[in-house]
Design a protein around this motif. Sequence first.
Motif, short mmCIF file in Angstrom:
data_model
loop_
_atom_site.label_atom_id
_atom_site.label_comp_id
_atom_site.label_asym_id
_atom_site.label_seq_id
_atom_site.Cartn_x
_atom_site.Cartn_y
_atom_site.Cartn_z
N SER A 1 1.62 8.24 -5.54
CA SER A 1 0.84 7.14 -6.09
C SER A 1 0.38 6.15 -5.04
O SER A 1 -0.57 5.39 -5.26
CB SER A 1 1.67 6.40 -7.15
OG SER A 1 2.86 5.86 -6.58
N ALA A 2 1.04 6.13 -3.88
CA ALA A 2 0.63 5.23 -2.79
C ALA A 2 0.87 5.94 -1.46
O ALA A 2 1.75 5.55 -0.68
CB ALA A 2 1.40 3.92 -2.85
N PRO B 1 -1.66 3.55 13.19
CA PRO B 1 -0.35 3.40 13.83
C PRO B 1 0.79 4.06 13.07
O PRO B 1 1.69 4.62 13.70
CB PRO B 1 -0.17 1.88 13.91
CG PRO B 1 -1.55 1.33 13.89
CD PRO B 1 -2.34 2.25 13.01
N ALA B 2 0.79 3.97 11.73
CA ALA B 2 1.90 4.56 10.97
C ALA B 2 1.96 6.07 11.17
O ALA B 2 3.04 6.65 11.32
CB ALA B 2 1.78 4.22 9.49
N GLY C 1 4.88 9.39 -1.72
CA GLY C 1 5.31 8.01 -1.66
C GLY C 1 4.71 7.13 -2.73
O GLY C 1 3.63 7.41 -3.26
N SER C 2 5.42 6.06 -3.06
CA SER C 2 4.95 5.10 -4.06
C SER C 2 4.94 3.67 -3.52
O SER C 2 4.80 2.73 -4.29
CB SER C 2 5.84 5.16 -5.31
OG SER C 2 7.18 4.86 -4.98
N ILE C 3 5.10 3.51 -2.19
CA ILE C 3 5.14 2.18 -1.59
C ILE C 3 3.77 1.82 -1.05
O ILE C 3 3.28 2.48 -0.12
CB ILE C 3 6.16 2.11 -0.44
CG1 ILE C 3 7.53 2.65 -0.88
CG2 ILE C 3 6.29 0.67 0.06
CD1 ILE C 3 8.51 2.78 0.27
N PRO C 4 3.11 0.80 -1.58
CA PRO C 4 1.82 0.42 -1.01
C PRO C 4 1.98 -0.06 0.42
O PRO C 4 2.89 -0.83 0.74
CB PRO C 4 1.33 -0.70 -1.94
CG PRO C 4 2.56 -1.21 -2.62
CD PRO C 4 3.49 -0.05 -2.72
N ALA C 5 1.11 0.41 1.30
CA ALA C 5 1.20 0.06 2.72
C ALA C 5 0.69 -1.35 2.97
O ALA C 5 -0.15 -1.87 2.23
CB ALA C 5 0.42 1.07 3.55
N GLY C 6 1.19 -1.97 4.03
CA GLY C 6 0.70 -3.27 4.44
C GLY C 6 1.07 -4.41 3.53
O GLY C 6 0.39 -5.44 3.50
N GLY D 1 -1.07 -12.18 3.80
CA GLY D 1 -1.28 -11.20 2.76
C GLY D 1 0.05 -10.62 2.33
O GLY D 1 1.11 -11.17 2.64
N GLY D 2 0.03 -9.51 1.61
CA GLY D 2 1.26 -8.85 1.21
C GLY D 2 1.78 -9.31 -0.13
O GLY D 2 1.02 -9.51 -1.07
#
Length: 334
Positions: free
Chosen positions: A75-76, A83-84, A113-118, A294-295
């Motif tokens: 989902s993310a 860089p990642a 993964g389900s963790i939104p980046a940045g 942000g974030g």
Amino acid sequence: MTPTLAERSSGMHRTRRVGVGRAHAKVVLLGEHAVVYGAPALALPVPQLPVTATAGRSSRAADDPDGVTFTATGSAPPPVVGPAWDGLRRLAAEYRAATGVPQDLRLDVVLDGSIPAGRGLGSSAAHARAVVLALVDLFGGEVTANVVDGLVQAAETATHGRSSGVDAQAVGASAPLRFRDGRAQELSVGCDGLVVVADSGVVGRTKDAVELLAGVFRHRAGARESFVDRASRLTDEAGRALAAGAPEEFGARLTDYHGLLSSAGLSTTRIDTMVEAALTAGSLGAKLTGGGLGGCVIALTRPEHARQVVRRLHDSGAVRIWAVPLRGSGGHAC
């Protein structure tokens, strides 16, 4: 005789066709930025935002010169460039060097993964840890926790530059952690509550935030010492409040720390609006989490106030919200 990792990798003692590794998101409760200067930090695992890596031997040529092909899904999914991704390639190369996996052995790794980046949620560290654990599971052998942490940290350094090490350990933790000088210990939590995590929808700019703060330190005499001292005191006070079962005091330290970050120019209008919305709705404390610019926002909330806090956060611009018990491994999306 126990086979070496190199022997397992070459197929002499092939016990698995696929290896699986898992990790999860995290939020920093207090200690952002100051932790790289020796101050303490408190971090909370977010297990309902998981990452799973699946690693297997490949019969085709890998696209990457390190012999590993990465595929992202979920989902993310993480971006496949930048860089990642460079950090994951470096991690694969260092894993080979550390464990003796043959250079000519080709691998396929799928990341779900389900963790939104940045967003300050530890996306890059969680993906790196999941990959390391998948490789360990695939090849077997003895790999210590310190080796795993070191490999994840190497990937984080390639991704972000200077890195405190908080993310590398928190994305594998099962309980809140206190982190200082590269060492983590489980945090004593004497009270219940929910930490509401609200995504502003704006990608945080950690590198820009670090450079901004460094500029403040360079041009204002005593600014670094003052920032680190204030951050250390707030974090220590928050840790003592948690251990003593004083959620109101802990919440107040969260809000105070947001003030510290905001006064350094690390917040944004949207983040400040979301913090104020959470406080107005009855949260005991709220702040930005992560590098800033942000974030996400986190808010400490009593369960009976969670619904109204979530509603006000949505109204103030949050695009996704999760609620994480302050102690316990559960959690649910709101």
